[in-house]
Motif scaffolding. Structure first.
Motif, PDB file in Angstrom:
ATOM      1  N   ARG A   1      37.381  44.751  35.929  1.00 31.28           N
ATOM      2  CA  ARG A   1      37.784  43.554  37.034  1.00 31.28           C
ATOM      3  C   ARG A   1      37.712  44.153  38.320  1.00 31.28           C
ATOM      4  NH1 ARG A   1      42.384  39.512  34.970  1.00 31.28           N
ATOM      5  NH2 ARG A   1      42.094  39.821  32.586  1.00 31.28           N
ATOM      6  N   VAL A   2      37.878  45.148  38.713  1.00 34.08           N
ATOM      7  CA  VAL A   2      37.958  45.808  40.126  1.00 34.08           C
ATOM      8  C   VAL A   2      36.742  46.493  40.660  1.00 34.08           C
ATOM      9  CG1 VAL A   2      40.634  46.032  40.034  1.00 34.08           C
ATOM     10  CG2 VAL A   2      39.357  48.024  39.670  1.00 34.08           C
TER      11      VAL A   2
ATOM     12  N   THR B   1      37.684  31.781  37.797  1.00 31.53           N
ATOM     13  CA  THR B   1      36.876  32.685  37.974  1.00 31.53           C
ATOM     14  C   THR B   1      35.919  32.980  39.056  1.00 31.53           C
ATOM     15  OG1 THR B   1      36.302  32.510  35.458  1.00 31.53           O
ATOM     16  CG2 THR B   1      35.216  34.332  36.552  1.00 31.53           C
ATOM     17  N   LEU B   2      36.016  34.172  39.672  1.00 30.20           N
ATOM     18  CA  LEU B   2      35.009  34.696  40.696  1.00 30.20           C
ATOM     19  C   LEU B   2      34.135  35.519  40.158  1.00 30.20           C
ATOM     20  CD1 LEU B   2      37.848  35.384  43.450  1.00 30.20           C
ATOM     21  CD2 LEU B   2      36.609  33.216  43.022  1.00 30.20           C
ATOM     22  N   THR B   3      32.697  35.256  40.331  1.00 32.00           N
ATOM     23  CA  THR B   3      31.803  35.914  39.780  1.00 32.00           C
ATOM     24  C   THR B   3      31.104  36.592  41.143  1.00 32.00           C
ATOM     25  OG1 THR B   3      31.396  34.571  38.008  1.00 32.00           O
ATOM     26  CG2 THR B   3      29.520  36.079  38.470  1.00 32.00           C
TER      27      THR B   3
ATOM     28  N   VAL C   1      35.465  38.141  37.802  1.00 29.45           N
ATOM     29  CA  VAL C   1      37.194  38.454  37.655  1.00 29.45           C
ATOM     30  C   VAL C   1      37.713  37.033  37.768  1.00 29.45           C
ATOM     31  CG1 VAL C   1      38.601  39.472  39.316  1.00 29.45           C
ATOM     32  CG2 VAL C   1      36.440  40.238  39.788  1.00 29.45           C
ATOM     33  N   PRO C   2      38.548  37.120  36.503  1.00 26.19           N
ATOM     34  CA  PRO C   2      39.652  36.009  36.517  1.00 26.19           C
ATOM     35  C   PRO C   2      40.545  35.985  37.393  1.00 26.19           C
ATOM     36  CG  PRO C   2      39.337  37.552  34.319  1.00 26.19           C
ATOM     37  CD  PRO C   2      38.666  38.194  35.478  1.00 26.19           C
TER      38      PRO C   2
ATOM     39  N   ALA D   1      43.263  39.026  43.251  1.00 28.06           N
ATOM     40  CA  ALA D   1      41.951  39.369  42.524  1.00 28.06           C
ATOM     41  C   ALA D   1      41.257  40.714  42.937  1.00 28.06           C
ATOM     42  CB  ALA D   1      40.753  38.257  42.876  1.00 28.06           C
ATOM     43  N   ALA D   2      41.987  41.351  43.837  1.00 33.85           N
ATOM     44  CA  ALA D   2      41.868  42.865  44.094  1.00 33.85           C
ATOM     45  C   ALA D   2      40.345  43.141  44.469  1.00 33.85           C
ATOM     46  CB  ALA D   2      41.878  43.697  42.622  1.00 33.85           C
TER      47      ALA D   2
END
Length: 318
Positions: free
Chosen positions: A280-281, A155-157, A192-193, A131-132
């Motif tokens: 995303r990153v 997903t991580l929020t 982040v998906p 997930a970087a």
């Protein structure tokens, strides 16, 4: 008037100290974010709280230079560093998929099985690679930030980062500061998906270890924050297990942070647009292009093929 609790003015020459000063300028005394910098259409700064404070700080620093308390204005140095940054990622630190899996497996083997020292950090390293995430973002991640479906992508929020600052320099007296996401407003989150393989790794981690204090996904044996020295020691031992001696002595995955570099490079080589990778990153597209332009495989061949096709259509061939 200076007191015994004040730091010497000369400490501002230390880059880490001054970076912390710049961070605190953007917050009010009650801990809430100050109004961000805003700009008029003609490019002149408007009256944002943070801008006014930086302007006042710059005036004070210029006076300190004038009276000989500082050799130079560290705010000007910080601006030069930002403009002229050349922190290009070294291709030698990047792991491939096989090496990454070997390293994650080796992390689980570090320490005794009953203390779980390495096994607690497998998922921690996995979110960096798949997930970087930055390590400080992983430290602050909570169960409520995770959407982990039984099938498909999750997903991580991300909402906060927990960098190590030292007990003397945090408002809470803890070693880890509590901040918003890097390069974003303090109240802004970043979804982040994550691929199914990472969803499964996190599900296994939470089933085995549960959540730490404050609902955080990762914690030490006492439920506290994961210290940088902890995951660094585990990572160094895991490299010795996973890599051949000549590889272990090379820059390959020398730091846990290099897993983030490997993830970003994979996304770029997969053809994900730079703007989407940057979103995303948590970087700007300009930063992604500057730092990773030498890590993208096959771009010359693709460009040559396009040029050759155009030349052929134009009849410019031998």
């Amino acid at each position: 008037m200076a007191t015994t609790a004040d730091r010497p003015l000369g400490d501002l020459a230390d880059a880490e100290v001054f970076e912390d000063v710049l961070y605190r300028v953007s917050y009010k005394l009650d801990g809430t974010p100050a109004a961000g910098d805003t700009y008029k259409l003609d490019g002149t700064p408007a009256a944002g709280d943070t801008y006014k404070r930086r302007r006042a700080l710059n005036t004070a620093l210029e006076h300190a230079v004038l009276v000989g308390e500082l050799p130079e204005n560290p705010l000007q140095r910080a601006r030069r560093k930002h403009v002229g940054a050349t922190d290009v990622v070294d291709r030698r630190v990047l792991v491939n998929a096989v090496q990454a899996r070997q390293l994650l497996m080796s992390v689980s083997c570090v320490g005794s099985w009953d203390r779980c020292r390495g096994r607690r950090l497998v998922a921690f390293c996995a979110v960096l690679y798949y997930a970087a995430l930055r390590p400080a973002e992983a430290v602050g991640m909570r169960w409520s930030d995770c959407h982990l479906p039984t099938t498909g992508w999750g997903t991580l929020t991300l909402r906060e980062t927990r960098p190590v600052s030292g007990k003397r320099w945090t408002d809470s007296g803890e070693r880890h500061d509590r901040r918003g996401l890097k390069s974003r407003e303090a109240t802004t989150d970043r979804p982040v998906p994550i691929p199914p393989v990472l969803v499964e790794i996190l599900q296994i981690h939470l089933k085995e270890f549960g959540t730490a204090k404050e609902g955080r996904v990762f914690g030490n044996e006492r439920g506290g924050l994961v210290g940088s020295s902890t995951y660094w020691r585990v990572w160094e031992e895991a490299r010795e297990y996973a890599l051949a001696p000549e590889r272990a002595e090379s820059p390959l995955a020398g730091r846990p942070y290099d897993l983030r570099h490997a993830c970003i490079t994979r996304w770029l080589n997969a053809g994900v647009p730079i703007a989407e990778v940057a979103r995303r990153v948590g970087n700007s597209p300009e930063v992604i292009h500057r730092r990773y332009h030498g890590c993208i495989d096959g771009h010359e061949e693709v460009a040559n093929a396009k040029i050759a096709k155009f030349m052929e259509e134009e009849g410019d061939s031998i």
